[in-house]
Scaffold this active site. Structure first.
Site, short mmCIF file in Angstrom:
data_model
loop_
_atom_site.label_atom_id
_atom_site.label_comp_id
_atom_site.label_asym_id
_atom_site.label_seq_id
_atom_site.Cartn_x
_atom_site.Cartn_y
_atom_site.Cartn_z
N HIS A 72 1.80 -3.13 3.92
CA HIS A 72 2.97 -2.39 3.46
C HIS A 72 3.98 -2.30 4.60
CE1 HIS A 72 1.39 -0.09 -0.32
NE2 HIS A 72 1.17 -1.38 -0.37
N TYR A 201 6.31 9.18 -1.49
CA TYR A 201 6.14 10.58 -1.12
C TYR A 201 7.26 11.38 -1.78
CZ TYR A 201 2.85 9.24 2.59
OH TYR A 201 1.77 8.76 3.29
N PRO A 310 -3.72 15.42 5.32
CA PRO A 310 -3.65 13.99 5.01
C PRO A 310 -2.24 13.44 4.81
CG PRO A 310 -4.37 15.24 3.09
CD PRO A 310 -4.33 16.20 4.23
N LYS A 314 -3.30 10.14 9.18
CA LYS A 314 -3.67 9.97 10.58
C LYS A 314 -5.16 10.11 10.88
CE LYS A 314 0.32 9.06 12.04
NZ LYS A 314 0.52 7.62 11.99
#
Length: 408
Positions: A72, A201, A310, A314
């Site tokens: 991505h 997001y 989350p 990471k």
């Protein structure tokens, strides 16, 4: 039983470390309390930073990832019915991320360990780390109903938040920093093609939502006409912000899809794909750091030392950074006789960890709606998102952090 490095835990941290040490010619024994099936099935993170991808490739553990993983080059931010794509390579000098589930990383590393590496003992429950402050630490463990001892030169605790490793550090030396968030993630796996080709997001007045995916699963079926037929089974991974303490089964399937549709809404003709939900789970949100990460010859790695919410993807990547740091330090000790890098392990790891904690906190507060939020807080969130979408410096900061902080 004796070894140079005793590794507690066969999650990504323990398995990557075992691979790095094997390649360096350093013997190690891995103790894992669960059976192999559990290790290879537990669902966790699915985003690998550029640095993690590079480590797996250099370790000879990336063949299937490179074949089946999804590279991505960006993510999409949604807010106020608007869409903004963050292009990673143009902002970071060519970096990207890989969508490849932790489950698959563990499968690959387990297979390599059993084929080429040293001992990997499943259903071996670590009971205690003893004599950590001496030159000969040991791990007491139970396997097949019998207690045994693993004598080591070093012990690396990769046994997660609830493991025994951290308990071996005297309470008087421990410093704990933590934050618990008043919301959680309701996550689903669904047998449906992703509705977008990159992660989305979304910030919404009703709460955060995330659209993610897993690489398609290819199955081969015998046929009279052709030797085999490949069928791609697509899997979507999606999340909703829900109140802390929510039970996954309290949400009906259609309720989940309806709420996801509301939160991903845009001003254009984008549509959410719906399909059968095969799994539901709730992930609590917290930040946690234990200092120091070293006591004598005991070294903590991964969730044993730190947890991030989350949102920033990471957790797994930080664990890999920890064990890379340890492996390099141990090789340096062997080649030079100097313990300088081992002595600096905690300080070196914590610099990277606190930057990741900062980024994960920023992403979480940027996109989630606090139950106590005021109209001022809402407008501030939108202003922060507009800053990222409208100013290259802010966008670059996000892209550099998302694709990964340096491992050195």
């Amino acid at each position: 039983m004796r070894t140079t490095v005793g590794i507690i835990g066969a999650g990504p941290a323990g398995l990557v470390l075992a691979r790095l040490l094997h390649n360096a010619g350093i013997d190690a024994v891995v103790l894992e309390s669960r059976d192999r099936a559990y290790v290879e099935q537990r669902q966790r993170a699915g985003i690998l930073e550029q640095g993690t991808v590079d480590v797996l490739r250099a370790a000879g553990a990336a063949e299937r990832m490179d074949r089946e993983g999804l590279r991505h080059d960006g993510i999409e931010l949604r807010f106020d019915r608007r869409r903004h794509r963050v292009d990673f390579p143009s902002l970071t000098g060519g970096k990207s991320v890989m969508v490849y589930a932790q489950t698959e990383v563990c499968k690959d590393l387990v297979a390599l360990r059993l084929k080429e590496g040293g001992p990997l003992l499943f259903e071996a429950e670590a009971l205690a780390v003893e004599d950590a402050d001496t030159e000969h630490p040991r791990v007491r463990f139970r396997r097949q109903g019998r207690e045994d001892v693993l004598e080591c030169d070093y012990v690396v605790g990769c046994d997660g938040f609830w493991g025994v490793s951290r308990k071996a550090i005297p309470a008087g030396l421990s410093r704990v920093h933590e934050r618990t968030y008043p919301f959680a993630w309701l996550g689903i796996l669904a047998d449906v093609a992703p509705s977008h080709d990159e992660l989305v997001y979304a910030r919404h007045d009703r709460g955060f939502a995330l659209l993610s995916m897993r690489p398609p699963v290819t199955r081969h079926h015998p046929s009279k006409e052709v030797a085999s037929l490949s069928i791609d089974s697509y899997v979507s991974r999606l999340y909703l912000q829900v109140p802390a303490g929510t039970e996954a089964q309290s949400w009906a399937d259609e309720e989940i899809w309806d709420e996801l549709e509301r939160r991903f809404e845009t001003a254009d003709d984008w549509r959410l794909h719906r399909g059968p939900i095969t799994q539901k789970s709730v992930t609590p949100m917290r930040s946690f750091v234990h200092e120091p990460m070293r006591y004598g010859r005991l070294f903590l790695a991964g969730d044993a030392a730190h947890i991030v919410p989350p949102t920033g993807a990471k957790g797994l990547n930080l664990a890999v950074g920890d064990v890379v740091t340890f492996a390099r330090a141990l090789v340096h000790r062997r080649e030079t006789g100097s313990a300088e890098l081992l002595d600096a392990y905690s300080q070196t790891c914590l610099r990277r960890i606190w930057q990741a904690e900062r980024f994960s906190y920023d992403m979480t507060t940027l996109l989630h709606r606090d139950p106590a939020a005021t109209s001022f807080d809402d407008r501030l969130q939108l202003a922060r998102l507009e800053r990222v979408a409208g100013h290259r410096a802010a966008e670059t900061d996000l892209a550099e952090a998302y694709t990964g902080f340096p491992l050195d």
